[in-house]
Design a protein around this motif. Structure first.
Motif, short mmCIF file in Angstrom:
data_model
loop_
_atom_site.label_atom_id
_atom_site.label_comp_id
_atom_site.label_asym_id
_atom_site.label_seq_id
_atom_site.Cartn_x
_atom_site.Cartn_y
_atom_site.Cartn_z
N LEU B 321 -6.90 1.04 3.40
CA LEU B 321 -6.50 2.21 4.17
C LEU B 321 -7.67 3.17 4.39
CD1 LEU B 321 -3.09 3.10 2.50
CD2 LEU B 321 -3.41 2.47 4.89
N LEU B 322 -8.59 3.19 3.41
CA LEU B 322 -9.58 4.26 3.42
C LEU B 322 -10.96 3.85 3.92
CD1 LEU B 322 -8.62 5.75 -0.06
CD2 LEU B 322 -8.02 6.65 2.20
N ASP B 323 -11.26 2.53 3.89
CA ASP B 323 -12.63 2.10 4.19
C ASP B 323 -12.76 1.54 5.60
OD1 ASP B 323 -12.98 2.75 1.61
OD2 ASP B 323 -13.12 0.67 0.88
N ARG B 324 -13.96 1.76 6.15
CA ARG B 324 -14.34 1.05 7.35
C ARG B 324 -14.52 -0.41 6.97
NH1 ARG B 324 -19.76 0.52 8.95
NH2 ARG B 324 -19.93 -0.22 11.09
N HIS B 325 -14.11 -1.33 7.80
CA HIS B 325 -14.12 -2.76 7.50
C HIS B 325 -13.28 -3.09 6.27
CE1 HIS B 325 -18.11 -3.58 9.81
NE2 HIS B 325 -17.19 -2.94 10.52
N TRP B 354 8.66 5.06 8.45
CA TRP B 354 8.29 3.82 7.78
C TRP B 354 9.49 3.35 6.95
CZ3 TRP B 354 3.00 1.92 7.65
CH2 TRP B 354 2.86 0.75 6.89
N LEU B 355 9.82 2.07 7.08
CA LEU B 355 10.88 1.48 6.27
C LEU B 355 10.24 0.59 5.22
CD1 LEU B 355 13.72 0.26 8.63
CD2 LEU B 355 13.94 1.91 6.78
N ASN B 356 10.61 0.81 3.97
CA ASN B 356 9.98 0.03 2.89
C ASN B 356 11.02 -0.81 2.15
OD1 ASN B 356 8.47 -0.92 0.74
ND2 ASN B 356 7.23 0.97 0.68
N PRO B 357 10.87 -2.14 2.16
CA PRO B 357 11.84 -2.98 1.47
C PRO B 357 11.68 -2.95 -0.05
CG PRO B 357 10.10 -4.34 2.38
CD PRO B 357 9.81 -2.93 2.80
N MET B 358 10.58 -2.37 -0.52
CA MET B 358 10.33 -2.34 -1.96
C MET B 358 11.21 -1.30 -2.63
SD MET B 358 6.38 -2.62 -3.06
CE MET B 358 6.15 -0.88 -2.86
N ARG B 359 11.59 -1.57 -3.86
CA ARG B 359 12.38 -0.61 -4.62
C ARG B 359 11.66 0.73 -4.74
NH1 ARG B 359 15.89 -4.33 -7.26
NH2 ARG B 359 16.80 -5.11 -5.34
N GLY B 360 12.42 1.80 -4.72
CA GLY B 360 11.87 3.14 -4.70
C GLY B 360 10.91 3.46 -5.84
N HIS B 361 11.15 2.86 -7.02
CA HIS B 361 10.30 3.25 -8.15
C HIS B 361 8.88 2.69 -8.02
CE1 HIS B 361 11.95 -0.66 -9.45
NE2 HIS B 361 10.80 -0.81 -10.04
N LEU B 362 8.66 1.81 -7.04
CA LEU B 362 7.31 1.28 -6.85
C LEU B 362 6.53 2.09 -5.80
CD1 LEU B 362 8.26 -2.49 -6.82
CD2 LEU B 362 7.04 -1.30 -8.63
N TRP B 363 7.17 3.12 -5.31
CA TRP B 363 6.55 3.89 -4.24
C TRP B 363 5.47 4.83 -4.73
CZ3 TRP B 363 10.72 5.60 -0.15
CH2 TRP B 363 11.35 4.44 0.34
N GLU B 364 5.23 4.83 -6.03
CA GLU B 364 4.20 5.72 -6.56
C GLU B 364 2.81 5.10 -6.44
OE1 GLU B 364 4.94 8.77 -7.23
OE2 GLU B 364 7.04 8.27 -6.81
N ALA B 365 2.76 3.82 -6.06
CA ALA B 365 1.46 3.15 -5.93
C ALA B 365 0.56 3.95 -4.98
CB ALA B 365 1.67 1.74 -5.40
N PRO B 366 -0.76 3.95 -5.24
CA PRO B 366 -1.68 4.80 -4.45
C PRO B 366 -1.57 4.56 -2.94
CG PRO B 366 -2.83 3.79 -6.29
CD PRO B 366 -1.46 3.22 -6.31
N SER B 367 -1.51 3.27 -2.53
CA SER B 367 -1.49 3.01 -1.09
C SER B 367 -0.18 3.51 -0.47
CB SER B 367 -1.67 1.51 -0.82
OG SER B 367 -0.60 0.78 -1.37
N VAL B 368 0.93 3.36 -1.22
CA VAL B 368 2.22 3.82 -0.69
C VAL B 368 2.19 5.35 -0.53
CG1 VAL B 368 4.72 3.77 -1.02
CG2 VAL B 368 3.33 1.88 -1.86
N THR B 369 1.61 6.02 -1.52
CA THR B 369 1.53 7.47 -1.46
C THR B 369 0.71 7.91 -0.24
OG1 THR B 369 1.51 7.38 -3.86
CG2 THR B 369 1.05 9.51 -2.86
N LEU B 370 -0.36 7.18 0.03
CA LEU B 370 -1.19 7.51 1.20
C LEU B 370 -0.39 7.36 2.49
CD1 LEU B 370 -4.61 5.86 0.30
CD2 LEU B 370 -4.21 8.28 0.78
N VAL B 371 0.34 6.23 2.60
CA VAL B 371 1.12 6.01 3.82
C VAL B 371 2.19 7.09 3.96
CG1 VAL B 371 2.78 4.44 4.90
CG2 VAL B 371 0.66 3.54 3.94
#
Lengths: 281, 413
Positions: B321-325, B354-371
């Protein structure tokens, strides 16, 4: 009309399986709608015609479209005509009843005698459509709001509902129906069905046609498999052209009556190429 | 065996097989039996039960297997079992006869007693289900109790020894099943129906009663009919789906969503594109990634009032999400970090989520937080889709960039 349970026995022009006959008779006996599903062209709509013919009852058809509303099936109040009629005072518009036009379901419910009601292709309509019919199909009564008149069916009409499974139907609706899935006829049944439509067809020709037809249905990658009605049209064309069984065995003449999508024509060409053990042409 | 016991066993067996047979349908069968619609033959019983208890052709096979199991004790899975059931039923010894025990049962069905028995069982089942121990240990009939979903995957060890802890755990898992696994196309389609913006367009063919009365009164009783165009949904939906990799386990779920959206005819326009993990310089018209659509082209094709719904787990290495290339795909050389692209999408489409099929408790992951800092995120469940649909149907979205700018301009003044 016959009495007792085994009322529906199929008609001369409509061949049924024992299970379908039983399902029809159960639906009639329990006063529940019969929901018929199955591949297109397996005679879902014709079933209602056959039931009506066999039981000697009037058939009322409701062709459902994507814009159909459940309320329109009961009645439509023609406001505009009443307003128009009231303009010059030369007509008596005080009786609203003359501006109420009953829809197919409404007519079936007020009928003096027992009737067969066909609700054709219920899945074409909006998602909520079947749910909106629940009360009327359960209680078999409805009220015309404009006149506060209640109509209750004297006898529960025989209701046949067809669906092509374009949309899933709601559970509460399904629970109230007697369900039957018309399986695609096997060769023996099909020979009987074809015999009804083309009684003059020589046995050898019939066998050859059916062989080719069932081969065609199994062609891999076919998007729309040809149905019974298409087979009957095809045989009709073959008979009209005076073709012999040998000519049907090789090529597939009048392929256009059986296969209608360009991709499918391509798939058939490939498959028949393989069947001959060489390239096509 | 008690009268009705054999039959009720069949009812529970069907439910254990996952058929959503309800007491309502069962009573219809009992009524049919009481009125002799089975014709005193097992074949008749088979066909009567089938047309009353089965509601979808997809259930027919399960029904046949359950029937064979229950009335013959056939092995669980046999190829061509349906034919075997039929052959068995039609076998000449005894021809169309029923074994005396069953015949006695079927002919002497006491509807009242059976109804009472059924109600008693249901009541009992309800209590036990609330207690949570009945469906923990009893294998086949354990599916009983709620909405007809057969929780094939639920196995809780230790039988009843864990007491109340198991009860709590059991109930929780059951709720999850209700929300996620019961998700079917129809439920989602109903949820998506909220996603609409009705506007009057097209030819005027609907009578405007209020307008007509008003005009007629103004014309001193001279009838003046007023028509107006019917209300139609003016809303377009663009579905962008993450495919491959970590999305593989959710494929069925996404398929269900797709067919629900595709089958919903109330959208003025429906389109779908694919991406992998994050959107970069292009999206794809097909899941095989062979038809790229440059982002600029996508933004040109879909006006800003199109509702954009991205579907994905948003679960990736943050660098993607954060890097070029940073793109995970080898041939994707993104000059712009994925997050910037996502912001561009959010700036173009006024209504996006955004619709996320993953369970809510996994939404703390860094990439999910960014999105989630760019798009509001909803779980891919019936409730989640309903909530999303309601939110996206609003004319002015909450916290939209447009409103945000207007607000900041106000403070500067």
């Amino acid at each position: 009309m016959r009495d007792g349970f085994d009322r529906f026995a199929g008609t001369r022009s409509y061949i049924t399986s024992p299970e379908l006959r039983h399902a029809v008779n159960v639906a009639v006996a329990l006063g529940r709608p019969l929901l018929v599903k199955g591949e297109p062209g397996t005679g879902k709509t014709l079933l209602a015609h056959a039931v009506a013919e066999d039981l000697g009852l009037e058939l009322i058809t409701w062709n459902v479209k994507s814009t159909s509303k459940a309320a329109d099936g009961l009645y439509v109040y023609d406001t505009v005509r009443r307003l128009q009629d009231s303009r010059f005072g030369d007509k008596d518009v005080s009786d609203i009843r003359q501006y109420i036009r009953l829809g197919p379901l409404g007519r079936a419910l007020v009928a003096e005698r027992l009737v067969v009601l066909l609700i054709d292709e219920i899945d074409k309509a909006d998602l909520e459509f079947p749910n909106d019919l629940l009360h009327e199909l359960d209680a078999m009564e409805f009220e015309v709001l404009e006149t506060s008149e209640r109509h209750r069916a004297r006898q529960r009409p025989v209701v046949v509902i067809t669906s092509n499974a374009e949309k899933e139907l709601p559970d509460p609706f399904l629970r109230r129906c007697v369900f039957h899935f018309i399986r695609f006829p096997d060769e023996a049944q099909m020979a009987e069905i074809v015999g009804v439509h083309h009684p003059e067809l020589p046995k050898k020709m019939l066998k050859q046609c059916l062989e080719r037809f069932y081969w065609l249905r199994e062609v891999p990658g076919l998007r729309k498999r040809p149905s019974t009605s298409e087979l009957i049209d095809w045989i009709g064309a073959l008979v009209a052209a005076g073709l012999s069984p040998g000519e049907v065995a090789g090529e597939l003449p009048f392929l256009g009556t059986l296969v209608k999508k360009p991709e499918d024509v391509e798939a058939v060409a490939q498959a028949s190429g393989r069947a001959r053990g060489g390239g096509y042409r | 065996m008690k009268p009705g016991g054999l039959l009720l066993g069949f009812f529970y067996r069907l439910r254990a097989r996952g058929l959503k047979v309800t007491p309502h349908q069962w009573l219809a069968l009992v009524e049919g039996l009481a009125r002799g619609l089975h014709g005193s033959s097992l074949m008749g019983f088979y066909s009567l039960a089938r047309c009353l208890l089965v509601k979808d052709e997809g259930e027919l096979d399960d029904f046949d297997q359950a029937f064979a199991e229950h009335f013959q004790g056939a092995p669980e899975a046999l190829p061509g079992l349906e034919a075997e059931v039929l052959a068995w039923l039609e076998s000449p010894i005894p021809p169309y006869q029923i074994d005396p025990e069953l015949r006695r049962v079927l002919d002497q069905v006491d509807v009242e007693a059976l109804r009472a028995e059924l109600e008693r069982r249901l009541r009992e089942q309800q209590e036990r289900h609330d207690g949570g121990d009945y469906w923990v240990g009893t294998g086949g009939t354990s599916a009983f109790g709620h909405s007809g979903y057969h929780p094939g995957g639920i196995r809780i060890g230790g039988q009843g020894r864990f007491g109340s802890a198991v009860q709590v755990a059991g109930q929780r898992r059951f709720r999850e099943h209700r929300r996620d696994l019961l998700l079917d196309t129809r439920q989602l389609a109903v949820a998506l129906k909220k996603l609409r913006a009705l506007t009057r367009v097209g030819p005027a063919e609907e009578l405007d009663v209020d307008g007509t009365i008003d005009r007629t009164a103004r014309e001193a009783g001279e009838l003046a009919l007023l028509f107006r165009p019917p209300r139609q949904n003016q809303l377009g939906l663009l579905l962008a789906m993450d495919v491959g990799g970590s999305m593989e386990p959710y494929r069925r779920l996404v398929d269900v969503l797709f067919s629900a959206a595709h089958g919903a005819r109330h959208f003025k326009r429906f389109a779908h594109v694919y991406f992998h993990n994050c959107v970069y310089a292009q999206v794809y018209a097909d899941a095989a990634f062979s038809e790229p659509i440059p982002l600029a082209e996508l933004l040109r094709r879909f006006p800003a009032d199109t509702r954009l719904v991205l579907v994905g787990d948003a679960h990736m290495y943050p660098g993607e999400l954060l890097d070029r290339h940073g793109a995970i795909q080898w041939d994707e050389r993104n000059e712009e970090p994925g997050l910037v692209t996502l912001r561009r999408l959010a700036a173009h489409f006024h209504h996006a989520a955004w619709l996320n099929p993953m369970r809510g408790h996994l939404w703390e992951a860094p990439s999910v937080t960014l999105v989630r800092s760019v798009f509001p995120m909803y779980p891919l469940s019936v409730a989640g889709v309903a909530e999303l649909a309601e939110e996206l149907a609003r004319k002015a979205p909450r916290g939209s960039p447009v409103r945000g700018r207007a607000g900041s301009a106000g403070t500067r003044r």
